[in-house]
Design a protein around this motif. Structure first.
Motif, short mmCIF file in Angstrom:
data_model
loop_
_atom_site.label_atom_id
_atom_site.label_comp_id
_atom_site.label_asym_id
_atom_site.label_seq_id
_atom_site.Cartn_x
_atom_site.Cartn_y
_atom_site.Cartn_z
N MET A 121 9.23 -6.67 -15.04
CA MET A 121 10.54 -6.36 -15.78
C MET A 121 10.65 -7.61 -16.84
N LEU A 122 10.82 -8.28 -18.01
CA LEU A 122 10.47 -8.65 -18.71
C LEU A 122 10.40 -8.43 -20.39
N LEU A 123 8.74 -8.10 -19.93
CA LEU A 123 7.79 -7.24 -20.93
C LEU A 123 7.93 -5.73 -20.57
N SER A 124 8.48 -5.03 -19.17
CA SER A 124 9.30 -3.97 -19.65
C SER A 124 10.04 -3.68 -20.62
N LEU A 125 11.05 -3.96 -20.20
CA LEU A 125 12.57 -4.74 -20.54
C LEU A 125 12.18 -5.02 -22.36
N THR A 126 11.82 -5.49 -23.27
CA THR A 126 10.91 -6.09 -23.74
C THR A 126 11.06 -4.60 -24.69
N MET A 127 9.84 -3.83 -24.51
CA MET A 127 9.34 -3.01 -25.47
C MET A 127 10.04 -1.74 -25.67
N VAL A 128 11.29 -1.64 -24.08
CA VAL A 128 12.33 -0.28 -24.12
C VAL A 128 12.98 -1.03 -25.38
N ASN A 129 13.26 -2.50 -25.09
CA ASN A 129 14.36 -2.23 -25.85
C ASN A 129 13.96 -2.79 -28.01
N ILE A 130 12.98 -2.68 -27.92
CA ILE A 130 12.30 -2.98 -29.27
C ILE A 130 12.30 -0.90 -29.56
N LEU A 131 12.39 -0.22 -28.67
CA LEU A 131 12.17 1.39 -29.12
C LEU A 131 13.67 1.50 -29.35
N ILE A 132 14.26 1.05 -28.61
CA ILE A 132 16.25 1.23 -28.95
C ILE A 132 16.51 0.87 -29.92
N LEU A 133 16.38 -0.40 -30.37
CA LEU A 133 16.85 -1.32 -31.89
C LEU A 133 16.08 -0.83 -32.61
N THR A 134 14.89 -0.09 -32.87
CA THR A 134 14.39 0.77 -34.82
C THR A 134 14.43 2.14 -34.43
N THR A 135 14.91 2.90 -33.37
CA THR A 135 14.86 3.84 -33.31
C THR A 135 16.15 4.47 -33.13
N PRO A 136 17.08 5.33 -34.53
CA PRO A 136 18.27 6.42 -34.51
C PRO A 136 18.58 6.89 -33.11
N ILE A 137 19.48 6.40 -32.41
CA ILE A 137 19.51 7.45 -31.16
C ILE A 137 19.52 8.52 -30.99
N PRO A 138 19.70 9.72 -32.04
CA PRO A 138 19.98 11.43 -32.20
C PRO A 138 18.42 11.63 -32.13
N ALA A 139 17.62 10.66 -33.24
CA ALA A 139 16.15 11.11 -33.10
C ALA A 139 15.54 10.65 -31.67
N LEU A 140 16.17 10.06 -31.57
CA LEU A 140 15.42 9.26 -30.00
C LEU A 140 16.20 10.23 -29.06
N LEU A 141 17.36 10.67 -28.74
CA LEU A 141 17.11 11.75 -28.09
C LEU A 141 16.50 13.30 -27.75
N HIS A 142 16.56 13.18 -29.37
CA HIS A 142 15.67 14.66 -30.15
C HIS A 142 13.61 14.36 -29.63
N ALA A 143 13.67 13.19 -29.51
CA ALA A 143 12.65 13.25 -28.89
C ALA A 143 12.68 12.81 -27.92
N ILE A 144 12.97 12.91 -26.86
CA ILE A 144 12.92 12.84 -25.72
C ILE A 144 13.28 14.01 -24.91
N ALA A 145 13.49 14.90 -25.95
CA ALA A 145 14.14 16.81 -26.31
C ALA A 145 12.46 17.20 -26.13
N THR A 146 11.81 16.83 -27.32
CA THR A 146 10.41 17.86 -27.51
C THR A 146 9.44 16.85 -26.55
N LEU A 147 9.90 15.70 -25.80
CA LEU A 147 8.93 16.06 -24.59
C LEU A 147 8.79 16.50 -23.09
#
Length: 259
Positions: A121-147
């Motif tokens: 859980m510690l490693l997974s939370l760290t990885m996910v939070n790095i993604l969220i901290l460094t990616t604009p939320i609109p771009a992140l949502l569009h990326a998820i929709a693209t996938l």
């Protein structure tokens, strides 16, 4: 949650420049998913494998120039909530008994399980939070929709992000009203007022959220935040995905060789 959204902005480091920021959001999401799946699917007790993944995450945190204090605070708050659930994995019947009090007992298997799940859980939370901290939320949502994530799920996540700010605003408004009426002058009244505020908060945010949603629909909202253009991947993205895949394979090789 209120500890998590004080001055609400999830993507605090999204405007920095680094090799990680040069990747398109879809590539960052794919790298995160690969790492989280590799971490979660590793059996209990494989400390060498998780050590390799941990070193990879430390390298990513340095390359992405993420604010380490913000990352630590977010992971810490989330881990506290999850840790309460993880305590149930400690009390197991199998293995050698280390401590016992009545029907409660801690065994070696329980300690291994708790440590393994906590490290995952510690490693997974760290990885996910790095993604969220460094990616604009609109771009992140569009990326998820693209996938090819279901559009309804993406719309729910977009609404959650939009309305958390509404929730924070309503809570601060009610808190200021209580302070101005001197209703928070003792611990007893604080508990009473906060309990009433939680109930009223649901009603107020529901009504205001509905008004905000109607306003968004009137302005052409289709389920995603608007984006000027969808970025296209390059050779860096291919190298990044290949590197993450190679890291996960190397980690699994340590597990396979140790069997």
């Amino acid at each position: 949650m209120l500890l998590h959204i004080g001055a609400f902005r999830l993507d605090g480091d999204s405007e920095r420049r680094s090799p990680w920021h040069d990747l398109i959001p879809s590539t960052r999401v794919l790298c995160t998913v690969l790492m989280v799946f590799a971490i979660a699917l590793t059996p209990n007790g494989q400390w060498k494998t998780w050590g390799i993944y941990g070193l990879g995450m430390i390298t990513l945190a340095l390359f992405s120039q993420v604010t380490l204090s913000a990352l630590a605070k977010r992971v810490g708050v989330e881990f506290i909530f999850i840790g309460v659930v993880l305590l149930g994995t400690l009390f197991q019947r199998n293995g050698e008994i280390v401590w016992q009090w009545g029907w409660l007992q801690i065994t070696t298997i329980g300690l291994t399980t708790l440590g393994s799940v906590a490290f995952k859980m510690l490693l997974s939370l760290t990885m996910v939070n790095i993604l969220i901290l460094t990616t604009p939320i609109p771009a992140l949502l569009h990326a998820i929709a693209t996938l090819r994530v279901p559009p309804l799920l993406v719309a729910i996540m977009a609404s959650m992000y939009r309305y958390i700010a509404v929730l924070t605003d309503e809570f601060q408004s009610m808190r200021r009203a209580a302070l101005s009426r001197n209703l928070m002058n003792s611990r007893k009244t604080q508990r009473l007022v906060i309990g009433n505020m939680v109930g009223a908060l649901f009603i107020r945010t529901y009504d205001r959220g509905e008004r905000v949603h109607q306003a968004m629909l009137a302005r052409g909202y289709t389920g995603l935040f608007p984006q000027a253009e969808i970025p296209k991947g390059g050779w860096r993205d291919g190298v990044a995905i290949t590197g993450v895949a190679a890291l996960t394979i190397v980690g699994q090789l340590f597990y396979i060789q140790g069997r």
